[in-house]
Scaffold this motif. Structure first.
Motif, short mmCIF file in Angstrom:
data_model
loop_
_atom_site.label_atom_id
_atom_site.label_comp_id
_atom_site.label_asym_id
_atom_site.label_seq_id
_atom_site.Cartn_x
_atom_site.Cartn_y
_atom_site.Cartn_z
N THR A 94 -6.18 6.57 5.31
CA THR A 94 -5.87 5.42 5.61
C THR A 94 -5.10 5.07 6.88
O THR A 94 -4.79 6.00 7.38
N ARG A 137 0.92 -1.25 0.15
CA ARG A 137 0.02 0.06 -0.03
C ARG A 137 0.92 1.19 -0.04
O ARG A 137 0.23 2.33 0.07
N CYS A 165 1.18 6.71 5.52
CA CYS A 165 -0.42 6.59 5.57
C CYS A 165 -0.77 7.78 4.61
O CYS A 165 0.23 8.47 4.19
#
Length: 387
Positions: free
Chosen positions: A259, A42, A186
């Motif tokens: 996130t 991610r 993030c």
């Protein structure tokens, strides 16, 4: 005569491994890609234009705007309270005659693009298995996999990351240094968008960096002491958002988390040579360092590009062609690995150092990049991997 399962085997399912498998297959070799299943990555990767140009040439990315976001400016803000503070510095891609320094890509989108390119190559097969043991003899490499299979190849490419089994089993000498710092990542939503500007706030224990991710979205990479980052992760979302707004000096208004946060330990790895005995190392199997100056995957893609060039120059009629490839690859990569690794290590250590001489050098360097065109031009070249 030794029977091989393929002319080359690439171990490692990350972006560097995918790119290497494709490059070796495009060079005309039969390739097995040993890539165990893994969860999606991610994170994001800021790729400089030479890397983007390589991906275009290799047919892996046609239009970067479809999956990424342009990086047109880099802004560095000294957020320390030290006696010797560096000036705020802004780098504009237009000064280098470029529309953008590079592009910020989600790693998941890059992986999808690479996987699509891999599927087009009939001489490239994928084995979803993990390497468990490796032997090197005079003819090549013998791999044992966790699915019970055994493979033999004259040329082995290790792209299996920081804890590379290929590197260890093939006898490469590596130096590894750990840091007390870690990286927290993030995605954030900002009230005032970044546009195309990547903003680095330099704090005493590392940078707090916001990278454009389209519209009001920013990718955060925050380097600090592990205890500090763990304490931040323990906060509720509202308190953590306020902390992020404070650390970005409220330049972008209110901040909200898009996130969850993830934390990664930091370390540096260097090898004496990136290839020998028919084995070559690419990506973090060959080099790793803190995420400073967006050099990680850029350096890995330069590994892959140089491997492709060496394969194009070395014929495969000689029995020891794979050993020739590994030796020439090591020679070709030596200068870049030393230069880039040394630059990143020096930048990071100068930022976290409490010693006044190191702080003076860092501040003086940023003053030079701000005021002197020659130094700015040199900094552009090094940052783009052309130094």
């Amino acid at each position: 005569m030794t029977r091989f399962d393929s002319q080359a085997i690439v171990v490692g399912g990350g972006l560097a491994g995918l790119a290497a498998a494709i490059a070796v297959a495009q060079a005309g070799l039969s390739v097995i890609h040993v890539a165990p299943a893994a969860p999606p990555d991610r994170r994001t990767s800021a790729l400089m234009m030479p890397s983007v140009d390589y991906l275009r040439t290799a047919g892996l990315v046609d239009d970067p705007a479809r999956i990424g976001h342009a990086l047109t400016h880099i802004r560095i803000i000294d957020a320390t309270s030290r006696l010797m503070r560096a000036p705020e510095t802004l780098f504009d891609a237009g000064e280098a005659g470029l529309a953008a320094f590079g592009w910020n890509f989600p790693n998941t989108r890059l992986a999808e693009a690479f996987a699509a390119g891999r599927e087009k190559l009939s001489n490239l097969t994928t084995r979803q298995a993990a390497l468990t043991a490796l032997e090197i003899d005079d003819t090549g490499a013998i791999l044992t996999l966790d699915d019970g299979g055994t493979l033999r190849t004259p040329l082995l490419i290790g792209a299996d990351g920081k804890k590379s089994l290929v590197r260890a089993a093939a006898g490469f000498r590596a130096r590894e240094s750990g840091f007390t710092q870690a990286a927290l990542v993030c995605d954030l939503d900002l009230a005032r968008p970044l546009g195309g500007t990547s903003v680095e706030f330099h704090y005493p224990q590392g940078p707090f960096t916001l990278v454009p991710a389209g519209e009001s979205r920013a990718n955060l990479v925050w380097i600090d002491e592990r205890a500090v980052l763990k304490a931040a992760q323990a906060m509720d979302r509202e308190a953590l958002a306020r902390l992020f707004a404070e650390k970005s000096q409220h330049l972008f208004g209110s901040v909200s988390l898009a996130t969850p946060t993830h934390m990664f330990p930091l370390s540096s790895i260097t090898v004496d040579q990136a290839g020998k005995d028919g084995v070559v190392l690419v990506g973090e199997a060959a080099h790793a360092f803190p995420p400073i100056g967006a050099q990680g995957l850029n350096l890995g893609l330069r590994d892959v590009a140089d491997l492709a060039l060496v394969l194009g120059d070395v014929g495969r009629t000689s029995p020891d062609w794979a050993r020739i490839v590994s030796r020439r690859y090591a020679e070709r990569r030596e200068a870049d690995l030393k230069r880039t690794g040394g630059m990143v290590d020096a930048l990071f250590r100068s930022l976290i150092s409490d010693l006044l001489p190191a702080q003076l050098l860092r501040a003086g360097g940023l003053w030079g990049m701000k005021m002197l065109p020659g130094i700015r031009k040199r900094a552009f070249a090094v940052g783009m991997g052309r130094g």
